[in-house]
Scaffold this active site. Structure first.
Site, PDB file in Angstrom:
ATOM      1  N   ASP A 156      20.036  20.222 -24.367  1.00 16.88           N
ATOM      2  CA  ASP A 156      18.895  19.822 -24.299  1.00 16.88           C
ATOM      3  C   ASP A 156      17.725  20.899 -25.232  1.00 16.88           C
ATOM      4  O   ASP A 156      16.897  21.469 -24.734  1.00 16.88           O
ATOM      5  CB  ASP A 156      18.392  20.373 -22.597  1.00 16.88           C
ATOM      6  CG  ASP A 156      18.612  19.420 -21.735  1.00 16.88           C
ATOM      7  OD1 ASP A 156      19.235  17.818 -22.140  1.00 16.88           O
ATOM      8  OD2 ASP A 156      19.622  19.296 -20.633  1.00 16.88           O
ATOM      9  N   SER A 168      18.090   1.966 -17.761  1.00 17.69           N
ATOM     10  CA  SER A 168      16.865   1.773 -17.838  1.00 17.69           C
ATOM     11  C   SER A 168      16.402   1.646 -19.159  1.00 17.69           C
ATOM     12  O   SER A 168      16.142   1.046 -19.130  1.00 17.69           O
ATOM     13  CB  SER A 168      15.815   1.952 -16.631  1.00 17.69           C
ATOM     14  OG  SER A 168      15.303   3.408 -16.458  1.00 17.69           O
ATOM     15  N   ASN A 169      16.745   3.497 -19.436  1.00 16.12           N
ATOM     16  CA  ASN A 169      16.291   3.533 -20.963  1.00 16.12           C
ATOM     17  C   ASN A 169      17.251   2.639 -21.855  1.00 16.12           C
ATOM     18  O   ASN A 169      16.398   2.123 -22.862  1.00 16.12           O
ATOM     19  CB  ASN A 169      16.675   4.694 -21.497  1.00 16.12           C
ATOM     20  CG  ASN A 169      15.774   5.650 -20.994  1.00 16.12           C
ATOM     21  OD1 ASN A 169      14.533   5.802 -21.324  1.00 16.12           O
ATOM     22  ND2 ASN A 169      15.811   7.193 -19.833  1.00 16.12           N
ATOM     23  N   ARG A 198      27.012  14.013 -19.318  1.00 25.03           N
ATOM     24  CA  ARG A 198      28.649  14.468 -20.195  1.00 25.03           C
ATOM     25  C   ARG A 198      28.320  15.484 -20.505  1.00 25.03           C
ATOM     26  O   ARG A 198      27.538  15.179 -21.994  1.00 25.03           O
ATOM     27  CB  ARG A 198      29.494  13.383 -20.618  1.00 25.03           C
ATOM     28  CG  ARG A 198      30.248  12.223 -20.005  1.00 25.03           C
ATOM     29  CD  ARG A 198      31.036  13.507 -18.421  1.00 25.03           C
ATOM     30  NE  ARG A 198      32.321  13.755 -18.886  1.00 25.03           N
ATOM     31  CZ  ARG A 198      32.453  14.861 -17.530  1.00 25.03           C
ATOM     32  NH1 ARG A 198      31.642  14.905 -16.707  1.00 25.03           N
ATOM     33  NH2 ARG A 198      33.563  15.161 -18.082  1.00 25.03           N
ATOM     34  N   LEU A 228      27.925  17.249 -24.522  1.00 22.87           N
ATOM     35  CA  LEU A 228      29.100  17.430 -25.473  1.00 22.87           C
ATOM     36  C   LEU A 228      29.916  18.405 -26.300  1.00 22.87           C
ATOM     37  O   LEU A 228      28.891  19.624 -26.203  1.00 22.87           O
ATOM     38  CB  LEU A 228      28.328  16.395 -26.872  1.00 22.87           C
ATOM     39  CG  LEU A 228      27.934  15.243 -26.239  1.00 22.87           C
ATOM     40  CD1 LEU A 228      26.670  14.232 -26.791  1.00 22.87           C
ATOM     41  CD2 LEU A 228      29.136  14.180 -25.727  1.00 22.87           C
ATOM     42  N   ASN A 269      18.429  12.464 -27.817  1.00 19.31           N
ATOM     43  CA  ASN A 269      18.429  12.349 -26.667  1.00 19.31           C
ATOM     44  C   ASN A 269      17.168  11.883 -25.877  1.00 19.31           C
ATOM     45  O   ASN A 269      16.057  12.281 -26.360  1.00 19.31           O
ATOM     46  CB  ASN A 269      19.925  13.675 -26.167  1.00 19.31           C
ATOM     47  CG  ASN A 269      19.574  13.644 -24.443  1.00 19.31           C
ATOM     48  OD1 ASN A 269      19.948  12.384 -24.014  1.00 19.31           O
ATOM     49  ND2 ASN A 269      18.740  14.498 -24.311  1.00 19.31           N
ATOM     50  N   HIS A 322      15.294  12.916 -22.647  1.00 20.39           N
ATOM     51  CA  HIS A 322      15.764  13.926 -21.842  1.00 20.39           C
ATOM     52  C   HIS A 322      14.088  14.044 -20.548  1.00 20.39           C
ATOM     53  O   HIS A 322      12.484  14.424 -21.259  1.00 20.39           O
ATOM     54  CB  HIS A 322      15.660  15.496 -22.083  1.00 20.39           C
ATOM     55  CG  HIS A 322      15.661  16.744 -20.964  1.00 20.39           C
ATOM     56  ND1 HIS A 322      17.099  16.775 -20.050  1.00 20.39           N
ATOM     57  CD2 HIS A 322      14.619  17.790 -20.963  1.00 20.39           C
ATOM     58  CE1 HIS A 322      16.083  18.176 -18.925  1.00 20.39           C
ATOM     59  NE2 HIS A 322      14.826  18.065 -19.525  1.00 20.39           N
ATOM     60  N   GLU A 353       9.445   7.761 -20.852  1.00 26.35           N
ATOM     61  CA  GLU A 353      10.527   7.231 -21.608  1.00 26.35           C
ATOM     62  C   GLU A 353      10.495   6.224 -22.148  1.00 26.35           C
ATOM     63  O   GLU A 353      11.030   6.092 -23.279  1.00 26.35           O
ATOM     64  CB  GLU A 353      11.435   7.460 -20.536  1.00 26.35           C
ATOM     65  CG  GLU A 353      12.104   8.963 -19.709  1.00 26.35           C
ATOM     66  CD  GLU A 353      13.035   9.057 -18.929  1.00 26.35           C
ATOM     67  OE1 GLU A 353      14.042   8.678 -19.207  1.00 26.35           O
ATOM     68  OE2 GLU A 353      12.714   9.952 -17.808  1.00 26.35           O
ATOM     69  N   ARG A 376      37.956  17.737 -22.911  1.00 29.44           N
ATOM     70  CA  ARG A 376      36.736  16.831 -23.303  1.00 29.44           C
ATOM     71  C   ARG A 376      36.798  16.645 -24.808  1.00 29.44           C
ATOM     72  O   ARG A 376      36.467  15.346 -25.164  1.00 29.44           O
ATOM     73  CB  ARG A 376      34.973  18.110 -22.937  1.00 29.44           C
ATOM     74  CG  ARG A 376      34.704  18.662 -22.012  1.00 29.44           C
ATOM     75  CD  ARG A 376      33.593  18.940 -22.214  1.00 29.44           C
ATOM     76  NE  ARG A 376      33.429  19.094 -20.859  1.00 29.44           N
ATOM     77  CZ  ARG A 376      32.799  19.326 -19.807  1.00 29.44           C
ATOM     78  NH1 ARG A 376      31.802  18.212 -20.076  1.00 29.44           N
ATOM     79  NH2 ARG A 376      32.250  19.586 -18.711  1.00 29.44           N
TER      80      ARG A 376
HETATM   81  C1  GAR Z   1      16.715   9.219 -17.201  1.00 28.70           C
HETATM   82  O1  GAR Z   1      15.433   9.961 -16.667  1.00 28.70           O
HETATM   83  C2  GAR Z   1      16.993   9.999 -18.624  1.00 28.70           C
HETATM   84  O2  GAR Z   1      15.721  10.764 -19.018  1.00 28.70           O
HETATM   85  C3  GAR Z   1      18.219  11.379 -18.018  1.00 28.70           C
HETATM   86  O3  GAR Z   1      18.007  10.535 -17.109  1.00 28.70           O
HETATM   87  C4  GAR Z   1      17.840   9.765 -17.039  1.00 28.70           C
HETATM   88  C5  GAR Z   1      18.856   8.067 -17.422  1.00 28.70           C
HETATM   89  O4  GAR Z   1      18.152   6.963 -16.429  1.00 28.70           O
HETATM   90  N1  GAR Z   1      18.453  12.150 -18.486  1.00 28.70           N
HETATM   91  C6  GAR Z   1      18.486  12.944 -18.457  1.00 28.70           C
HETATM   92  O5  GAR Z   1      18.749  13.499 -17.314  1.00 28.70           O
HETATM   93  C7  GAR Z   1      19.694  14.063 -19.658  1.00 28.70           C
HETATM   94  N2  GAR Z   1      19.353  15.622 -19.526  1.00 28.70           N
HETATM   95  P1  GAR Z   1      18.719   5.321 -16.960  1.00 28.70           P
HETATM   96  O6  GAR Z   1      20.090   5.289 -16.491  1.00 28.70           O
HETATM   97  O7  GAR Z   1      17.991   4.772 -16.008  1.00 28.70           O
HETATM   98  O8  GAR Z   1      17.848   5.318 -18.409  1.00 28.70           O
END
Ligand code: GAR
Length: 204
Positions: free
Chosen positions: A148, A15-16, A94, A96, A110, A112, A177, A68
């Site tokens: 993070d 979704s992001n 993943r 990194l 990123n 978070h 987000e 990795r």
């Molecule tokens: C989002 O809430 C993002 O902030 C989080 O995963 C979700 C992905 O949603 N990311 C983390 O937790 C990374 N540490 P999305 O695939 O719908 O964007």
């Protein structure tokens, strides 16, 4: 100014990624989404991106076992083949290696789902509710080898309501987000920011 070529790395629904793609449609957005890359071939976001005419690729991390860096070298090859300038991690699950992070120093973002440096890692909404915090939120930051962590570009605060469970809180954070990630990418792509220690400041 020439638009920066952006790759979005996803692992799931994306979704992001969708929010970034929608924002980048605007003619004056300083970046174009040139590639959506997933470590999971079945990531739902891949089909959506392809349907929007965006080049997609998947590199299954499982093929590389515990190596990795071999997985990342494969990703790096695809990113270089596509002349990528900036990388946006968007739910890319993943860890990194320092090697890969070094390739993209100051050029990888990123998102978070917490107000860093609080609640690094997983299950951020559950943990925020357990702790009884009244303010939660999300953070866009530059990626550094530590997970993070890294200079913070933008944050959005979300009040915790008495009626919240983790899903309700997650949904309100997610809305934020989708708002701040495109804003942060635009600032980076337009070269409006400078990094001073841990701080990200506007260029004069
Ligand atoms: C989002 O809430 C993002 O902030 C989080 O995963 C979700 C992905 O949603 N990311 C983390 O937790 C990374 N540490 P999305 O695939 O719908 O964007």
């Amino acid at each position: 100014m020439k638009k920066k070529r952006v790759a979005i790395l996803i692992s799931g629904r994306g979704s992001n990624m969708m929010a970034l793609v929608e924002a980048a449609v605007a003619p004056d957005f300083p970046a174009e989404i040139a590639l959506v890359l997933s470590n999971r071939p079945d990531a739902a976001g891949l089909d959506w991106a392809a349907s929007r005419g965006i080049r997609t690729a998947s590199i299954d991390h499982k093929t590389y076992g515990k190596d990795r860096e071999a997985f990342e070298r494969a990703m790096q090859g695809v990113l270089e083949d596509n002349s990528i300038d900036l990388v946006c991690l968007a739910g890319f699950m993943r860890v990194l290696t320092p090697w890969f992070v070094a390739q993209w120093q100051g050029r990888m973002l990123n998102i978070h789902p917490a107000l860093l440096p609080s609640y690094r890692g997983l299950h951020t909404h559950e943990r925020a509710l357990e702790d009884g915090v009244k303010i939660h939120g999300c953070t866009v930051h530059f990626v550094v080898p530590e997970m993070d962590a890294g200079p913070i570009i933008l944050q959005a605060a979300v009040p915790v309501e008495d009626s919240d469970d983790a899903d309700a809180l997650a949904a309100r954070v997610l809305t934020q987000e989708h708002r701040i990630y495109p804003q942060a990418l635009a600032l980076v792509a337009a070269d409006k920011l400078r990094i001073e220690g841990n701080r990200v400041l506007m260029r004069a």
